[in-house]
Design a protein around this motif. Structure first.
Motif, PDB file in Angstrom:
ATOM      1  N   ALA A 284       0.849  -1.195   0.000  1.00 55.26           N
ATOM      2  CA  ALA A 284       0.000   0.000   0.000  1.00 55.26           C
ATOM      3  C   ALA A 284       0.879   1.237   0.000  1.00 55.26           C
ATOM      4  N   LEU A 285       0.329   2.335  -0.489  1.00 52.97           N
ATOM      5  CA  LEU A 285       1.016   3.622  -0.455  1.00 52.97           C
ATOM      6  C   LEU A 285       0.464   4.449   0.707  1.00 52.97           C
ATOM      7  N   PRO A 286       1.248   4.681   1.755  1.00 54.95           N
ATOM      8  CA  PRO A 286       0.773   5.538   2.848  1.00 54.95           C
ATOM      9  C   PRO A 286       0.431   6.935   2.339  1.00 54.95           C
ATOM     10  N   GLN A 287      -0.548   7.544   2.973  1.00 59.27           N
ATOM     11  CA  GLN A 287      -0.970   8.890   2.599  1.00 59.27           C
ATOM     12  C   GLN A 287      -0.060   9.914   3.269  1.00 59.27           C
ATOM     13  N   LEU A 288       0.433  10.871   2.493  1.00 65.87           N
ATOM     14  CA  LEU A 288       1.336  11.906   2.995  1.00 65.87           C
ATOM     15  C   LEU A 288       0.725  13.278   2.769  1.00 65.87           C
ATOM     16  N   SER A 289       0.776  14.111   3.783  1.00 68.46           N
ATOM     17  CA  SER A 289       0.344  15.498   3.615  1.00 68.46           C
ATOM     18  C   SER A 289       1.392  16.270   2.827  1.00 68.46           C
ATOM     19  N   ALA A 290       1.004  17.443   2.335  1.00 69.78           N
ATOM     20  CA  ALA A 290       1.959  18.283   1.615  1.00 69.78           C
ATOM     21  C   ALA A 290       3.150  18.624   2.517  1.00 69.78           C
ATOM     22  N   GLY A 291       2.888  18.837   3.786  1.00 65.74           N
ATOM     23  CA  GLY A 291       3.974  19.140   4.713  1.00 65.74           C
ATOM     24  C   GLY A 291       4.915  17.969   4.884  1.00 65.74           C
ATOM     25  N   GLN A 292       4.385  16.768   4.949  1.00 67.62           N
ATOM     26  CA  GLN A 292       5.238  15.584   5.064  1.00 67.62           C
ATOM     27  C   GLN A 292       6.076  15.387   3.808  1.00 67.62           C
ATOM     28  N   VAL A 293       5.499  15.651   2.642  1.00 63.72           N
ATOM     29  CA  VAL A 293       6.264  15.536   1.401  1.00 63.72           C
ATOM     30  C   VAL A 293       7.411  16.529   1.395  1.00 63.72           C
TER      31      VAL A 293
ATOM     32  N   LEU B 109       3.074   0.124  -7.197  1.00 64.07           N
ATOM     33  CA  LEU B 109       3.759  -0.633  -6.153  1.00 64.07           C
ATOM     34  C   LEU B 109       4.356  -1.936  -6.662  1.00 64.07           C
ATOM     35  N   TRP B 110       3.575  -2.734  -7.397  1.00 66.78           N
ATOM     36  CA  TRP B 110       4.086  -4.041  -7.810  1.00 66.78           C
ATOM     37  C   TRP B 110       5.240  -3.951  -8.805  1.00 66.78           C
ATOM     38  N   PRO B 111       5.158  -3.094  -9.826  1.00 62.85           N
ATOM     39  CA  PRO B 111       6.343  -2.951 -10.683  1.00 62.85           C
ATOM     40  C   PRO B 111       7.583  -2.495  -9.914  1.00 62.85           C
ATOM     41  N   ALA B 112       7.397  -1.608  -8.919  1.00 64.66           N
ATOM     42  CA  ALA B 112       8.535  -1.165  -8.112  1.00 64.66           C
ATOM     43  C   ALA B 112       9.106  -2.324  -7.302  1.00 64.66           C
ATOM     44  N   LEU B 113       8.241  -3.095  -6.659  1.00 64.36           N
ATOM     45  CA  LEU B 113       8.702  -4.251  -5.890  1.00 64.36           C
ATOM     46  C   LEU B 113       9.355  -5.290  -6.788  1.00 64.36           C
ATOM     47  N   ASN B 114       8.909  -5.365  -8.023  1.00 64.10           N
ATOM     48  CA  ASN B 114       9.436  -6.341  -8.966  1.00 64.10           C
ATOM     49  C   ASN B 114      10.912  -6.107  -9.278  1.00 64.10           C
ATOM     50  N   ILE B 115      11.372  -4.868  -9.104  1.00 66.27           N
ATOM     51  CA  ILE B 115      12.784  -4.567  -9.343  1.00 66.27           C
ATOM     52  C   ILE B 115      13.511  -4.178  -8.052  1.00 66.27           C
ATOM     53  N   GLY B 116      12.893  -4.525  -6.906  1.00 68.73           N
ATOM     54  CA  GLY B 116      13.584  -4.347  -5.634  1.00 68.73           C
ATOM     55  C   GLY B 116      13.457  -2.985  -5.001  1.00 68.73           C
ATOM     56  N   PHE B 117      12.493  -2.189  -5.424  1.00 68.26           N
ATOM     57  CA  PHE B 117      12.292  -0.877  -4.810  1.00 68.26           C
ATOM     58  C   PHE B 117      11.310  -1.021  -3.658  1.00 68.26           C
ATOM     59  N   GLU B 118      11.849  -0.996  -2.445  1.00 70.28           N
ATOM     60  CA  GLU B 118      11.045  -1.201  -1.241  1.00 70.28           C
ATOM     61  C   GLU B 118      10.743   0.111  -0.516  1.00 70.28           C
ATOM     62  N   ARG B 119      11.362   1.217  -0.974  1.00 68.59           N
ATOM     63  CA  ARG B 119      11.296   2.452  -0.191  1.00 68.59           C
ATOM     64  C   ARG B 119      10.374   3.498  -0.808  1.00 68.59           C
ATOM     65  N   LEU B 120       9.178   3.075  -1.185  1.00 65.31           N
ATOM     66  CA  LEU B 120       8.172   4.051  -1.576  1.00 65.31           C
ATOM     67  C   LEU B 120       7.552   4.581  -0.290  1.00 65.31           C
ATOM     68  N   ALA B 121       7.890   5.815   0.058  1.00 63.07           N
ATOM     69  CA  ALA B 121       7.478   6.372   1.345  1.00 63.07           C
ATOM     70  C   ALA B 121       5.983   6.608   1.421  1.00 63.07           C
ATOM     71  N   GLY B 122       5.351   6.803   0.270  1.00 65.51           N
ATOM     72  CA  GLY B 122       3.912   7.068   0.256  1.00 65.51           C
ATOM     73  C   GLY B 122       3.561   7.951  -0.918  1.00 65.51           C
ATOM     74  N   GLU B 123       2.338   8.462  -0.890  1.00 60.08           N
ATOM     75  CA  GLU B 123       1.872   9.328  -1.964  1.00 60.08           C
ATOM     76  C   GLU B 123       1.283  10.604  -1.395  1.00 60.08           C
ATOM     77  N   LEU B 124       1.329  11.660  -2.187  1.00 63.41           N
ATOM     78  CA  LEU B 124       0.728  12.931  -1.803  1.00 63.41           C
ATOM     79  C   LEU B 124      -0.780  12.748  -1.710  1.00 63.41           C
ATOM     80  N   ALA B 125      -1.317  12.793  -0.510  1.00 65.87           N
ATOM     81  CA  ALA B 125      -2.751  12.589  -0.304  1.00 65.87           C
ATOM     82  C   ALA B 125      -3.536  13.688  -1.022  1.00 65.87           C
ATOM     83  N   GLY B 126      -4.497  13.288  -1.835  1.00 61.51           N
ATOM     84  CA  GLY B 126      -5.279  14.266  -2.581  1.00 61.51           C
ATOM     85  C   GLY B 126      -4.665  14.675  -3.894  1.00 61.51           C
TER      86      GLY B 126
END
Length: 449
Positions: free
Chosen positions: A251-260, A324-341
């Motif tokens: 899953a992609l955690p939700q991130l506020s603009a401030g968190q981004v 998420l799945w294409p990223a995991l398929n090549i070993g990218f585990e550090r998707l911090a999340g997405e800009l909520a909204g």
């Protein structure tokens, strides 16, 4: 091969095929399954199959294997080369070893060249060859690249590849050829090639099987090799150790603009996956545009370090699973999340990019396609730098305004945002490619380098 069926599972983005073999008794063999098992699981479920075996032809450099996952969640027995020294439980096979698939036999054939420990798997119905899973050995119209273990071993492995493809060519002409690498793969399949073939067809049409000797084979194969993504340099070792088992739905955690913003301050990268027109209309300064399409994972892995946290910007109609799945398929585990909204939630300044039609080009042109694409036809006077080389090339664009182009516009937008991160503010992106320019202007493309 009574009651047995083969289901090819094509990944158009990475240019690869996995295979699911229905052995006719409710069990199945998976060959070169990727970590993203969505398509394979859907195919198995539709047919009521349990994956009993997961075979890998080699230590893949272009995707993470799903074999460990299939062993953990489905109880599959992993079949792979004993010479690969894999650090997890598996049945290690050597040349000539047979595996009983319940009426069918899978025979390991040592076919080094693409990698040292490469195996092809010959499927037999009784004594009769049915087909051969050739992985990265003999592929349709070519043979896979031999430079993944370093320049100092490229020629040596090319000679091994010569012996391997000629060994496979001794199989009966009617034997099906089921390669892993196909058109679109950076493991060196020719463009436009079919996904599968037969031994007879390859003996007739594969140019590498027509060369007179090993020296000519080596020269021709090595001469065809282009660049490849950065992540190829480390994925094989991850596959040797064994990718981590995924036990929760990504899953992609939700991130506020401030968190981004805080992530950016700490060294994270924003990857904007929206379509070209949306990115052009306004994107977060410093973001790298990698429009979401089949080739998304390739460019993510080529241009962003897997150690760098990534914040995603997407549109509501873009499925997070397709990120998420294409990223995991090549070993990218550090998707911090997405800009909520999405972009509606961003309150800071935006960067815009001018889009130009093929008949509007009036500045120098930067062509960021692959070398073989550029050589096949480019605008006269266009400067050529492959997209994958931009982060290490410096500023290849002539001073002043310039138009960035590729085949359709997606890679050009990625390049424009990469260059914007170096301070360039005078770049436009071509909506279209060289053929569109030729049609719009009535002028001829130039071929060669």
């Amino acid at each position: 091969m009574q009651q047995a069926r083969l289901i090819p599972l094509v990944d158009e983005g990475l240019g690869n095929s996995a295979y699911l073999l229905d052995t006719g008794d409710g069990r199945a063999l998976a060959v070169d399954a990727p970590r993203d098992l969505r398509a394979l699981r859907a195919a198995a479920s539709k047919r009521g199959l349990t994956v009993a075996w997961a075979a890998d032809t080699h230590l893949h450099a272009d995707f993470l294997s799903g074999a460990v996952q299939l062993a953990a969640t489905d109880g599959a027995q992993i079949l792979a080369s004993a010479a690969g020294m894999r650090a997890f439980e598996h049945r290690g096979l050597a040349d000539g070893d047979d595996v009983d698939l319940g009426g069918l036999t899978l025979r390991a054939l040592a076919t080094p060249g693409h990698t040292d420990e490469h195996l092809s798997f010959l499927l037999l119905d009784g004594p009769a060859p049915v087909g051969v899973f050739t992985g990265g050995s003999l592929i349709v119209g070519s043979a896979a690249r031999t430079d993944l273990l370093g320049d100092d071993r490229t020629a040596e492995l090319a000679r091994a590849q010569y012996a391997s493809v000629h060994r496979l060519a001794t199989l009966p002409d009617a034997t099906h050829v089921w390669p892993t690498h196909g058109a679109g793969s950076f493991c060196s399949a020719p463009p436009g090639a079919a996904r599968t073939s037969t031994i007879g067809a390859e003996k007739t049409s594969n140019p590498l099987l027509a060369v007179p000797d090993a020296d000519a084979f080596v020269a021709q194969l090595i001469g065809s090799l282009g660049s490849y993504p950065a992540y190829f340099r480390w994925l094989a070792e991850t596959n040797r150790r064994g990718p981590a088992v995924i036990d929760t739905t990504p899953a992609l955690p939700q991130l506020s603009a401030g968190q981004v913003r805080r992530l950016l301050t700490d060294g994270a990268v924003i990857v904007d996956v929206r379509p070209v027109t949306d990115v052009a209309a306004g994107h977060i300064p410093g973001a790298i545009a990698i429009p979401l399409r089949a080739q998304f994972a390739t460019w993510l892995g080529w241009l962003v370090s897997p150690e760098t946290p990534v914040a995603i910007v997407r549109n509501p109609d873009q499925d997070p699973a397709d990120i998420l799945w294409p990223a995991l398929n090549i070993g990218f585990e550090r998707l911090a999340g997405e800009l909520a909204g999405g972009m509606n939630a961003w309150t800071g300044a935006l960067t815009t990019t001018r889009l130009v039609r093929p008949d509007q080009i009036d500045t120098p042109v930067l062509d960021v396609r692959q070398a073989n694409e550029y050589g096949g036809g480019h605008l006269p006077g266009a400067v050529h730098v492959e997209l994958g080389r931009l982060p290490t090339t410096g500023n290849p664009v002539p001073a002043g305004p310039a138009v960035v182009m590729c085949g359709h516009g997606e890679r050009a937008m990625t390049a424009a945002t990469l260059l914007a991160r170096t301070g360039r503010r005078d770049l436009a992106v071509l909506t279209g490619g060289p053929d569109d320019w030729a049609t719009a202007t009535g002028r001829r493309l130039r071929e060669g380098s």
